[in-house]
Design a protein around this motif. Structure first.
Motif, PDB file in Angstrom:
ATOM      1  N   PRO A 265       0.848  -1.187   0.000  1.00  0.00           N
ATOM      2  CA  PRO A 265       0.000   0.000   0.000  1.00  0.00           C
ATOM      3  C   PRO A 265       0.885   1.239   0.000  1.00  0.00           C
ATOM      4  O   PRO A 265       2.008   1.218   0.524  1.00  0.00           O
ATOM      5  CB  PRO A 265      -0.796  -0.134   1.309  1.00  0.00           C
ATOM      6  N   THR A 266       0.409   2.299  -0.594  1.00  0.00           N
ATOM      7  CA  THR A 266       1.204   3.527  -0.699  1.00  0.00           C
ATOM      8  C   THR A 266       0.426   4.706  -0.141  1.00  0.00           C
ATOM      9  O   THR A 266      -0.803   4.689  -0.070  1.00  0.00           O
ATOM     10  CB  THR A 266       1.584   3.817  -2.164  1.00  0.00           C
ATOM     11  N   THR A 267       1.170   5.739   0.235  1.00  0.00           N
ATOM     12  CA  THR A 267       0.538   6.946   0.763  1.00  0.00           C
ATOM     13  C   THR A 267       0.078   7.832  -0.387  1.00  0.00           C
ATOM     14  O   THR A 267       0.587   7.763  -1.511  1.00  0.00           O
ATOM     15  CB  THR A 267       1.519   7.729   1.634  1.00  0.00           C
ATOM     16  N   ALA A 268      -0.872   8.701  -0.082  1.00  0.00           N
ATOM     17  CA  ALA A 268      -1.376   9.631  -1.095  1.00  0.00           C
ATOM     18  C   ALA A 268      -0.270  10.552  -1.590  1.00  0.00           C
ATOM     19  O   ALA A 268      -0.177  10.838  -2.796  1.00  0.00           O
ATOM     20  CB  ALA A 268      -2.537  10.441  -0.519  1.00  0.00           C
ATOM     21  N   SER A 269       0.596  11.022  -0.680  1.00  0.00           N
ATOM     22  CA  SER A 269       1.658  11.939  -1.100  1.00  0.00           C
ATOM     23  C   SER A 269       2.691  11.232  -1.964  1.00  0.00           C
ATOM     24  O   SER A 269       3.205  11.803  -2.928  1.00  0.00           O
ATOM     25  CB  SER A 269       2.327  12.567   0.126  1.00  0.00           C
TER      26      SER A 269
ATOM     27  N   TRP B 104      -2.714   1.421  -7.128  1.00  0.00           N
ATOM     28  CA  TRP B 104      -3.602   1.748  -8.258  1.00  0.00           C
ATOM     29  C   TRP B 104      -4.944   2.318  -7.798  1.00  0.00           C
ATOM     30  O   TRP B 104      -5.800   2.647  -8.614  1.00  0.00           O
ATOM     31  CB  TRP B 104      -3.850   0.486  -9.093  1.00  0.00           C
ATOM     32  N   GLU B 105      -5.159   2.456  -6.479  1.00  0.00           N
ATOM     33  CA  GLU B 105      -6.457   2.885  -5.960  1.00  0.00           C
ATOM     34  C   GLU B 105      -6.509   4.364  -5.602  1.00  0.00           C
ATOM     35  O   GLU B 105      -7.454   4.804  -4.951  1.00  0.00           O
ATOM     36  CB  GLU B 105      -6.812   2.054  -4.713  1.00  0.00           C
ATOM     37  N   HIS B 106      -5.505   5.149  -6.010  1.00  0.00           N
ATOM     38  CA  HIS B 106      -5.458   6.562  -5.644  1.00  0.00           C
ATOM     39  C   HIS B 106      -6.098   7.453  -6.706  1.00  0.00           C
ATOM     40  O   HIS B 106      -5.626   8.559  -6.966  1.00  0.00           O
ATOM     41  CB  HIS B 106      -4.007   6.996  -5.411  1.00  0.00           C
ATOM     42  N   GLY B 107      -7.146   6.976  -7.349  1.00  0.00           N
ATOM     43  CA  GLY B 107      -7.846   7.785  -8.328  1.00  0.00           C
ATOM     44  C   GLY B 107      -6.945   8.207  -9.477  1.00  0.00           C
ATOM     45  O   GLY B 107      -6.221   7.392 -10.043  1.00  0.00           O
TER      46      GLY B 107
ATOM     47  N   GLY C 260      -3.357   7.151  -9.350  1.00  0.00           N
ATOM     48  CA  GLY C 260      -3.043   5.732  -9.298  1.00  0.00           C
ATOM     49  C   GLY C 260      -1.784   5.400 -10.090  1.00  0.00           C
ATOM     50  O   GLY C 260      -1.545   5.952 -11.162  1.00  0.00           O
ATOM     51  N   VAL C 261      -0.947   4.529  -9.534  1.00  0.00           N
ATOM     52  CA  VAL C 261       0.293   4.095 -10.180  1.00  0.00           C
ATOM     53  C   VAL C 261       0.101   2.667 -10.682  1.00  0.00           C
ATOM     54  O   VAL C 261      -0.353   1.794  -9.941  1.00  0.00           O
ATOM     55  CB  VAL C 261       1.480   4.163  -9.195  1.00  0.00           C
ATOM     56  N   TYR C 262       0.463   2.449 -11.944  1.00  0.00           N
ATOM     57  CA  TYR C 262       0.255   1.152 -12.573  1.00  0.00           C
ATOM     58  C   TYR C 262       1.576   0.616 -13.122  1.00  0.00           C
ATOM     59  O   TYR C 262       2.464   1.380 -13.502  1.00  0.00           O
ATOM     60  CB  TYR C 262      -0.758   1.264 -13.716  1.00  0.00           C
TER      61      TYR C 262
END
Length: 584
Positions: free
Chosen positions: A282-286, A362-365, A368-370
């Motif tokens: 999981p990753t942070t929004a920033s 990929w869930e950060h709108g 999202g990073v793919y």
């Protein structure tokens, strides 16, 4: 330069490079292989993957009888069905032209007096293992990602990394309950039938539940440490054979390997309650906000040097605390504990809980990073030769591996017909090139080297692509024929016809496996097919603008997309500017 200063530099990098990347909207271009326009519903995988077009939207059964009713309805209508779970496969294995069935609500969970656990097909690995922990039980080895469903995990052979213990849930399966192609509920527990059902590909029936034999709950002691890449020449195999669970992150441009080594701790009362954020963290929004923009700018400018910086941050985060990156092993999600002790499932398998500012990448709108997930399975004793091949390719065409490096995992020989490890001790090789913002038009930095490595895995080392990963080219009719043992393929097809005589569960993936079709369900927006490994390039149009379909020196049989007038080799990374932090 201190690490927090480098992170600030990372954020400023967006302004410094000031690269404007193409954001033009691509008009949808439907592949000749996509389904007919009469289909009314479109769906895809957890990320933008295959272009599935079905007759109806997914159904969401909650009971076994509801699954039976859907199957009988499909038989009456003369249409097909396909069951899936988390849709974590990025291939068209999940597609149907009939009725899709989402199995997430089939959630049976029970443990009998013989410590056999019965798990509904829609239960995730994470939920199952927490249930078992509450009962003082566990399983030997788990897949690396907890958010996949158990029915889907055995469908594609999801695995961990161990020779000492059974590495996949598929090979731990002792019974499955299914709905067959005639709408009958059937129990599968004979060894001969299980050889097919342990990696069922969704083609044999709809899985209702799976049974596993559990073991007493235990903990792991996890320790990540750095070694020189010379271990890849042979010592790595001995390490794999001797340890409880182990995997390796190889960074070729650093000439270093991060070893992730887990040792069993039999007493579950041993102090320590760490968990992991490895592999699919999981990753942070920033992190997503700044990292995605800086990564896009670096790729748009074709900057291997800046990409190497990202790779260095990824490398450090595997064993140290790095600001804005969730700790590899931790009890508080702030500081790294290395070595660490924790319950086996929490310390070796990660789950994205998608809570607030911490979510799956990929869930950060829009932030999202793919990444393209490439995985091939080869004979373990071919690993040293493969390492030599990668070094040679990188000496002629540049590439870095900024997300986890080149991941190397192990699994023992399997007798399951469709197992990637069938008949051989196996090394799973995996890497994740970051996708561009405009994945349909803009090339990934290092693409030529990535493409050559994948082709070498198939052509030189008899690589078997993971059923739910790698580009569409590696799941064509010809590639499926090459990867499958002829006798195993024949036995699997015999089981298909026995349990689904009318082809109710058949889709284009299954037809290619049968050798009856070449049709694939491409994302309809794909225009340059080699950019996402939907094809090997045969003309310049298959690659991005500014690229040629060409060959790397010394590899005349491997067509790749090369930047025009650019054939620089991978440079070794200079640690001299970072030794203070690296050696802390």
């Amino acid at each position: 330069m201190k690490i927090h200063e480098r992170i600030t530099v990372l954020r400023l990098l967006i302004l410094v490079l000031n690269i404007k990347t193409s954001s033009s909207r691509i008009r949808g271009q439907t592949s000749k292989d996509t389904a007919a326009e009469s289909h009314s519903y479109e769906y895809t995988s957890f990320i933008k993957g295959p272009g599935c077009q079905s007759l109806e939207p997914p159904r969401y059964p909650t009971t076994y009888q509801e699954v039976v009713s859907i199957v009988k309805e499909a038989i009456k209508k003369g249409v097909r069905v396909k069951a899936f779970g988390a849709r974590h496969s990025s291939t068209d294995i999940i597609c149907t032209d009939g009725i899709p069935i989402d199995m997430h609500r089939i959630r049976e969970l029970s443990l009998d007096e013989n410590n056999i656990v019965t798990v509904g097909a829609g239960v995730t690995v994470g939920v199952m293992t927490e249930f078992l922990m509450d009962h003082g039980r566990g399983l030997p080895i788990l897949p690396a990602f907890q958010n996949i469903t158990v029915g889907g995990a055995i469908g594609t052979g999801a695995h961990g990394s161990s020779f000492k213990y059974i590495a996949s849930l598929s090979d731990q399966t002792i019974q499955v309950l299914i709905v067959d192609g005639l709408g009958n509920i059937r129990s599968i527990d004979s060894e001969e039938d299980l050889k097919a059902f342990r990696v069922h590909l969704g083609l044999l029936g709809i899985i209702l539940h799976v049974k596993f034999k559990t073991i007493p709950l235990f903990k792991f002691r996890a320790h990540n440490y750095v070694m020189e890449e010379e271990i890849l020449s042979g010592k790595i195999i001995d390490m794999g054979l001797e340890t409880d669970q182990i995997m390796f992150h190889w960074f070729p441009s650093f000439r270093k390997v991060v070893v992730a080594n887990w040792t069993r701790v039999d007493d579950p009362n041993t102090p320590g309650n760490a968990h992991t954020n490895a592999l699919i963290p999981p990753t942070t929004a920033s992190f997503n906000y700044f990292g995605k923009r800086a990564m896009e700018a670096a790729q748009a400018s074709n900057s291997i040097q800046v990409m190497n910086f990202f790779q260095y941050v990824s490398f450090l985060a595997l064993f140290k605390t790095v600001p804005d990156v969730l700790p590899i092993y931790t009890e508080n999600n702030i500081h790294v504990i290395n070595p660490a002790i924790g319950y086996y499932h929490r310390l070796s398998s990660v789950g994205c809980l998608n809570k607030g500012w911490v979510q799956c990448p990929w869930e950060h709108g829009k932030d999202g990073v793919y990444a393209m997930d490439n995985e091939m399975a080869i004979d373990i004793y071919n690993l040293p030769k493969f390492v030599t091949r990668v070094r040679d390719i990188l000496s002629k065409s540049s590439a870095v591996f900024p997300f986890e490096g080149i991941l190397i995992r192990f699994s023992g020989s399997s007798d399951a017909h469709m197992s990637l490890s069938r008949g051989r001790k196996t090394c799973h090789v995996e890497f994740y090139p970051f996708e561009r913002k405009n994945r349909y038009m803009d090339p990934i930095v290092g693409m030529a080297a990535y493409q050559a490595i994948m082709q070498s895995l198939v052509n030189e080392f008899q690589g078997r692509s993971h059923w739910g990963k790698s580009g569409a080219y590696y799941h064509t009719t010809e590639q499926l024929r090459r990867k499958l043992d002829p006798s195993a393929r024949s036995a699997f097809i015999t089981t298909m016809k026995a349990f689904d005589p009318n082809g109710l569960f058949l889709n284009d993936f299954g037809r290619r496996l049968l050798g009856e079709s070449t049709k694939q369900n491409w994302d309809p927006l794909v225009k340059h097919c080699a950019l996402l490994d939907h094809c090997l390039c045969s003309s310049q149009n298959d690659c991005a603008l500014g690229q040629n379909c060409s060959r790397i020196d010394g590899y005349p049989n491997y067509p790749v997309c090369l930047p025009k007038n650019q054939r620089h080799k991978t440079r070794l990374f200079d640690f001299s500017h970072f030794t203070i932090y690296y050696n802390q």
